[in-house]
Design a protein around this motif. Sequence first.
Motif, PDB file in Angstrom:
ATOM      1  N   LYS A   8       0.638  -1.362  -0.035  1.00 31.87           N
ATOM      2  CA  LYS A   8      -0.045  -0.136  -0.022  1.00 31.87           C
ATOM      3  C   LYS A   8       0.974   1.211  -0.006  1.00 31.87           C
ATOM      4  N   GLN A   9       2.027   1.019   0.773  1.00 29.93           N
ATOM      5  CA  GLN A   9       2.840   2.548   0.930  1.00 29.93           C
ATOM      6  C   GLN A   9       3.798   2.441  -0.289  1.00 29.93           C
ATOM      7  N   ALA A  10       3.971   1.527  -1.084  1.00 29.07           N
ATOM      8  CA  ALA A  10       4.973   1.252  -2.116  1.00 29.07           C
ATOM      9  C   ALA A  10       4.343   1.964  -3.360  1.00 29.07           C
ATOM     10  N   VAL A  11       3.200   2.103  -3.482  1.00 30.62           N
ATOM     11  CA  VAL A  11       2.685   2.595  -4.770  1.00 30.62           C
ATOM     12  C   VAL A  11       2.141   4.061  -4.425  1.00 30.62           C
ATOM     13  N   PRO A  12       2.401   4.994  -5.286  1.00 32.36           N
ATOM     14  CA  PRO A  12       1.883   6.415  -5.022  1.00 32.36           C
ATOM     15  C   PRO A  12       0.451   6.539  -4.930  1.00 32.36           C
ATOM     16  N   ASP A  13      -0.128   7.368  -4.227  1.00 29.34           N
ATOM     17  CA  ASP A  13      -1.725   7.414  -4.242  1.00 29.34           C
ATOM     18  C   ASP A  13      -2.097   7.904  -5.617  1.00 29.34           C
ATOM     19  N   SER A  14      -1.186   8.847  -6.474  1.00 25.56           N
ATOM     20  CA  SER A  14      -1.504   9.410  -7.693  1.00 25.56           C
ATOM     21  C   SER A  14      -1.706   8.441  -8.603  1.00 25.56           C
ATOM     22  N   ILE A  74      -6.294  -5.490  -4.550  1.00 22.98           N
ATOM     23  CA  ILE A  74      -5.587  -5.197  -3.378  1.00 22.98           C
ATOM     24  C   ILE A  74      -5.972  -3.571  -3.001  1.00 22.98           C
ATOM     25  N   PHE A  75      -5.749  -2.881  -3.932  1.00 21.16           N
ATOM     26  CA  PHE A  75      -6.234  -1.199  -3.545  1.00 21.16           C
ATOM     27  C   PHE A  75      -7.518  -0.956  -3.625  1.00 21.16           C
ATOM     28  N   GLU A  76      -8.221  -1.280  -4.471  1.00 23.62           N
ATOM     29  CA  GLU A  76      -9.878  -1.224  -4.413  1.00 23.62           C
ATOM     30  C   GLU A  76     -10.383  -1.708  -3.156  1.00 23.62           C
ATOM     31  N   ILE A 102       5.147   3.085 -15.752  1.00 26.20           N
ATOM     32  CA  ILE A 102       6.572   3.073 -16.324  1.00 26.20           C
ATOM     33  C   ILE A 102       7.088   4.267 -16.422  1.00 26.20           C
ATOM     34  N   ALA A 103       6.206   5.497 -16.530  1.00 25.21           N
ATOM     35  CA  ALA A 103       6.456   6.773 -16.473  1.00 25.21           C
ATOM     36  C   ALA A 103       7.005   7.338 -15.246  1.00 25.21           C
ATOM     37  N   TYR A 104       6.229   7.000 -14.207  1.00 29.93           N
ATOM     38  CA  TYR A 104       6.406   7.364 -12.925  1.00 29.93           C
ATOM     39  C   TYR A 104       7.805   7.487 -12.353  1.00 29.93           C
ATOM     40  N   PRO A 105       8.706   6.286 -12.464  1.00 22.48           N
ATOM     41  CA  PRO A 105       9.932   6.320 -11.927  1.00 22.48           C
ATOM     42  C   PRO A 105      11.185   6.898 -12.915  1.00 22.48           C
ATOM     43  N   ILE A 106      10.524   7.146 -13.984  1.00 17.47           N
ATOM     44  CA  ILE A 106      11.488   7.545 -15.199  1.00 17.47           C
ATOM     45  C   ILE A 106      11.358   9.102 -14.805  1.00 17.47           C
ATOM     46  N   ILE A 107      10.122   9.584 -14.540  1.00 24.23           N
ATOM     47  CA  ILE A 107      10.091  11.084 -14.187  1.00 24.23           C
ATOM     48  C   ILE A 107      10.687  11.380 -13.046  1.00 24.23           C
ATOM     49  N   LYS A 108      10.636  10.630 -12.010  1.00 24.39           N
ATOM     50  CA  LYS A 108      11.175  10.709 -10.474  1.00 24.39           C
ATOM     51  C   LYS A 108      12.653  10.876 -10.881  1.00 24.39           C
ATOM     52  N   LEU A 109      13.166  10.255 -11.473  1.00 21.02           N
ATOM     53  CA  LEU A 109      14.758   9.923 -11.658  1.00 21.02           C
ATOM     54  C   LEU A 109      15.230  11.085 -12.537  1.00 21.02           C
ATOM     55  N   VAL A 110      14.630  11.465 -13.444  1.00 18.03           N
ATOM     56  CA  VAL A 110      15.010  12.448 -14.237  1.00 18.03           C
ATOM     57  C   VAL A 110      15.012  13.835 -13.228  1.00 18.03           C
ATOM     58  N   ARG A 138      15.417  14.123 -10.210  1.00 18.44           N
ATOM     59  CA  ARG A 138      16.185  13.777  -9.015  1.00 18.44           C
ATOM     60  C   ARG A 138      15.310  13.726  -7.716  1.00 18.44           C
ATOM     61  N   GLN A 139      14.335  12.878  -7.828  1.00 18.36           N
ATOM     62  CA  GLN A 139      13.397  12.302  -6.870  1.00 18.36           C
ATOM     63  C   GLN A 139      13.350  11.009  -6.333  1.00 18.36           C
ATOM     64  N   LYS A 140      14.492  10.393  -6.724  1.00 22.38           N
ATOM     65  CA  LYS A 140      14.542   8.960  -6.598  1.00 22.38           C
ATOM     66  C   LYS A 140      14.398   8.527  -5.126  1.00 22.38           C
ATOM     67  N   GLU A 141      14.080   9.679  -4.059  1.00 23.12           N
ATOM     68  CA  GLU A 141      13.871   9.183  -2.569  1.00 23.12           C
ATOM     69  C   GLU A 141      12.512   8.779  -2.742  1.00 23.12           C
ATOM     70  N   GLN A 142      11.633   8.927  -3.560  1.00 24.09           N
ATOM     71  CA  GLN A 142      10.038   8.690  -3.732  1.00 24.09           C
ATOM     72  C   GLN A 142       9.846   7.521  -4.285  1.00 24.09           C
ATOM     73  N   LEU A 143      10.922   6.733  -4.672  1.00 22.84           N
ATOM     74  CA  LEU A 143      10.834   5.486  -5.360  1.00 22.84           C
ATOM     75  C   LEU A 143      11.035   4.341  -4.278  1.00 22.84           C
ATOM     76  N   SER A 144       9.942   3.335  -4.482  1.00 25.63           N
ATOM     77  CA  SER A 144      10.353   2.143  -3.453  1.00 25.63           C
ATOM     78  C   SER A 144      11.007   0.996  -4.171  1.00 25.63           C
TER      79      SER A 144
END
Length: 421
Positions: free
Chosen positions: A118-124, A247-249, A385-393, A395-401
């Motif tokens: 639950k915590q690993a996947v962002p609410d967005s 799981i999420f629903e 797929i887009a979420y981790p790429i955007i976060k890495l680009v 420089r917000q990799k701390e938000q990735l689990s």
Amino acid sequence: MKQLNNQQWPTEVIAGIIGYLTTVYIVAVNSSILSEAGIGREQAMIATILASLFGSMLIGVWAKVPIIVIPGMGVNVLFAFSIVQQYDFSYAEGLGVVVVSSAIFLITAITPLGESFKQAVPDSLKHGITIGLGLFLVLIGLENGGLIVSGDYSIVTLGDFSSPTVIVSLLSLAIGILLFVKNVPANFLITMIIGTWFASMFGILDTEKGTSLSVEGVTDLFVMPEFGHIGQLTFWIAVLPLSIVLIFESMGLIHGQLNMLDRTNSFKATNRSSAVSALMSGFFGTSPTVPAAESAAVIASKARTGLASMVAGALFLLTFFFIPYISMIPANAISPILIIVGVLMMQNIKYIKIDDLTEAFPTFLIMFMIPFTYSIADGMAFGFIAYPIIKLVTRQKEQLSPILIIISTLFLIEFFIKALI
């Protein structure tokens, strides 16, 4: 179940009846969607009734909460259109995916994995899935009602508004919206009845469908899940999105309903019973069950124990006698419900962080690509797929689990496989 006094018993029973009336529409709607996956409509009705009966009884006895459990809207679309049709599985093979996905859901419900997931996947991304499913339901509802059709010079265009089918769809939709916004009890059930009456008035009702209960629908009741394809990569690619949605629903629905009851301490038992119910759905022959959003009506009716759920479950059993009549309900009397439920799911758009594009863009990809690709799995893949790429680009990799990166990688592998096939 805690001891009920003489005043509480009638309240629980009445609330259970209300719960049944507000959810019995699922027998017609779910069977209509499952028929797209290659199962007979009457057979799908029987499977839906059994799953609803079992799930509601189980959650009433085990978790002792007034929550109705029925095959989930959105989940059934994922099963019929993405799992069975997209991956070219047979209906029985699709049920195999349901069983494995529900088993994964059950594992997360009985272990700490659930909270980690639950915590690993962002609410967005979670909101994007819900909104995308809503848009997909609206699209299917509009298509089934003939309100949109394939265009000669565009992908879709308006249907023929002089057609009796479209006229009935529009009238049924108008009635459905009015009943819903006026909060009329059992509004979906009433909408289907009125829509069927409109179809009869315009001479487009096939009354032969309701003459008798098909013997084949009973003798071939149990389509047992098949697992011969479990070694194929496509099987696990199909399992991934269904597991995530389940799981999420379920977590979201249970959390909201228990808050209404002020019974948050019942979360574990409720979530586990929901997972077992989903698992058994595959053996009953239907897409997975989830706690019904309409359970809010049961709670609002002052129900506080599992007796209300058990009453609703028992009433589902009586629905067997109405299968011949439910079979008569035409698609354009069901389409308004798909549209309304879809719009309700789209309300999650208010939670999108528009001011943070690193969150908004992946969400938009999911919500638009699900209906535009006619695939829930592919739509989810674009966003994950887009979420981790955007976060890495950015420089917000701390938000990735690690869990999110694994899920994203699996979706990426799926795209590579599709490109090579």
